[in-house]
Design a protein around this motif. Structure first.
Motif, PDB file in Angstrom:
ATOM      1  N   ILE A 126     -44.871 -14.744  16.206  1.00 23.60           N
ATOM      2  CA  ILE A 126     -44.954 -15.069  17.627  1.00 23.60           C
ATOM      3  C   ILE A 126     -43.617 -14.776  18.301  1.00 23.60           C
ATOM      4  N   VAL A 127     -42.515 -15.206  17.696  1.00 26.82           N
ATOM      5  CA  VAL A 127     -41.180 -14.953  18.250  1.00 26.82           C
ATOM      6  C   VAL A 127     -40.928 -13.448  18.323  1.00 26.82           C
ATOM      7  N   PHE A 128     -41.270 -12.730  17.265  1.00 23.88           N
ATOM      8  CA  PHE A 128     -41.093 -11.278  17.241  1.00 23.88           C
ATOM      9  C   PHE A 128     -41.875 -10.620  18.375  1.00 23.88           C
ATOM     10  N   GLY A 129     -43.108 -11.074  18.577  1.00 22.22           N
ATOM     11  CA  GLY A 129     -43.945 -10.517  19.642  1.00 22.22           C
ATOM     12  C   GLY A 129     -43.364 -10.768  21.014  1.00 22.22           C
ATOM     13  N   VAL A 130     -42.830 -11.971  21.245  1.00 22.44           N
ATOM     14  CA  VAL A 130     -42.229 -12.296  22.542  1.00 22.44           C
ATOM     15  C   VAL A 130     -40.989 -11.440  22.780  1.00 22.44           C
ATOM     16  N   VAL A 131     -40.126 -11.314  21.773  1.00 24.18           N
ATOM     17  CA  VAL A 131     -38.907 -10.517  21.913  1.00 24.18           C
ATOM     18  C   VAL A 131     -39.268  -9.048  22.155  1.00 24.18           C
ATOM     19  N   MET A 132     -40.193  -8.512  21.375  1.00 22.00           N
ATOM     20  CA  MET A 132     -40.588  -7.103  21.555  1.00 22.00           C
ATOM     21  C   MET A 132     -41.253  -6.891  22.920  1.00 22.00           C
ATOM     22  N   ALA A 134     -40.527  -8.590  25.659  1.00 24.01           N
ATOM     23  CA  ALA A 134     -39.436  -8.617  26.647  1.00 24.01           C
ATOM     24  C   ALA A 134     -38.671  -7.297  26.630  1.00 24.01           C
ATOM     25  N   VAL A 135     -38.417  -6.766  25.432  1.00 23.37           N
ATOM     26  CA  VAL A 135     -37.715  -5.477  25.319  1.00 23.37           C
ATOM     27  C   VAL A 135     -38.574  -4.373  25.946  1.00 23.37           C
ATOM     28  N   GLY A 136     -39.855  -4.354  25.642  1.00 28.50           N
ATOM     29  CA  GLY A 136     -40.762  -3.344  26.218  1.00 28.50           C
ATOM     30  C   GLY A 136     -40.823  -3.444  27.735  1.00 28.50           C
ATOM     31  N   ALA A 137     -40.903  -4.679  28.256  1.00 25.01           N
ATOM     32  CA  ALA A 137     -40.924  -4.879  29.709  1.00 25.01           C
ATOM     33  C   ALA A 137     -39.624  -4.402  30.332  1.00 25.01           C
ATOM     34  N   GLY A 138     -38.514  -4.661  29.670  1.00 25.82           N
ATOM     35  CA  GLY A 138     -37.210  -4.214  30.172  1.00 25.82           C
ATOM     36  C   GLY A 138     -37.126  -2.701  30.227  1.00 25.82           C
ATOM     37  N   VAL A 141     -39.236  -1.493  33.174  1.00 28.50           N
ATOM     38  CA  VAL A 141     -38.544  -1.758  34.439  1.00 28.50           C
ATOM     39  C   VAL A 141     -37.438  -0.734  34.654  1.00 28.50           C
ATOM     40  N   LEU A 142     -36.659  -0.407  33.621  1.00 24.86           N
ATOM     41  CA  LEU A 142     -35.593   0.600  33.739  1.00 24.86           C
ATOM     42  C   LEU A 142     -36.168   1.975  34.076  1.00 24.86           C
ATOM     43  N   LEU A 143     -37.244   2.380  33.405  1.00 28.15           N
ATOM     44  CA  LEU A 143     -37.864   3.684  33.664  1.00 28.15           C
ATOM     45  C   LEU A 143     -38.404   3.765  35.093  1.00 28.15           C
ATOM     46  N   VAL A 144     -39.106   2.726  35.524  1.00 27.06           N
ATOM     47  CA  VAL A 144     -39.676   2.723  36.872  1.00 27.06           C
ATOM     48  C   VAL A 144     -38.574   2.731  37.929  1.00 27.06           C
ATOM     49  N   SER A 145     -37.529   1.923  37.706  1.00 24.76           N
ATOM     50  CA  SER A 145     -36.434   1.881  38.694  1.00 24.76           C
ATOM     51  C   SER A 145     -35.692   3.212  38.739  1.00 24.76           C
TER      52      SER A 145
END
Length: 152
Positions: A126-132, A134-138, A141-145
């Motif tokens: 579960i922790v791994f999934g949340v961290v991954m 967040a990294v994927g969302a980040g 966001v960087l690509l879109v910006s």
């Protein structure tokens, strides 16, 4: 007695309006379930209800019991063996009377511990999934910006 165990039953608090009256028949069932527990623990020895001796029964349903050897009824079974037999068959004893470890107490014998609940998904996953996530969302966001800034 140092060779016996005290039993306390709380039928009314466990079953409320469906509580039953403790009668001689209930006592016979108790002795039979203990004989079953002793037979299960000592394979090869034929324990019977006559080997379970009950004394000092009170109206509020508490009593003492000892277990005699089927080979020599004047000899008591060691308290360690009685304790092991009761612990091993505790769930069956409780189920026979629709009670739990809190409402059918063997004073001096620790209650059975329920098996620890194992979660369907390991916590580290579960922790791994949340961290991954967040990294994927980040990264998204960087690509879109960066695409938005390139179009300007």
């Amino acid at each position: 007695s140092s060779d016996g165990y005290k039993v306390r039953l709380s039928i009314k608090s466990a079953l409320g309006d469906q509580a039953y009256v403790w009668t001689e028949n209930e006592m016979y069932l108790f002795r039979a379930t203990l004989a079953f527990a002793m037979r299960s623990h000592f394979s090869g020895q034929e324990f019977d209800v006559s080997n379970i001796i009950v004394c000092d029964e009170t109206p509020r349903v508490s009593f003492w019991f000892v277990v005699t050897s089927p080979l020599n009824t004047s000899r008591l079974v060691d308290i360690e063996n009685v304790e092991k037999a009761v612990r091993k068959s505790r769930n069956r004893i409780n189920s026979a009377f629709l009670l739990t470890d809190k409402t059918l107490e063997f004073i001096g014998i620790a209650p059975t511990l329920a098996a620890p609940a194992s979660p369907g998904t390991p916590p580290w996953l579960i922790v791994f999934g949340v961290v991954m996530g967040a990294v994927g969302a980040g990264i998204i966001v960087l690509l879109v910006s960066s695409l938005v800034q390139n179009k300007r």
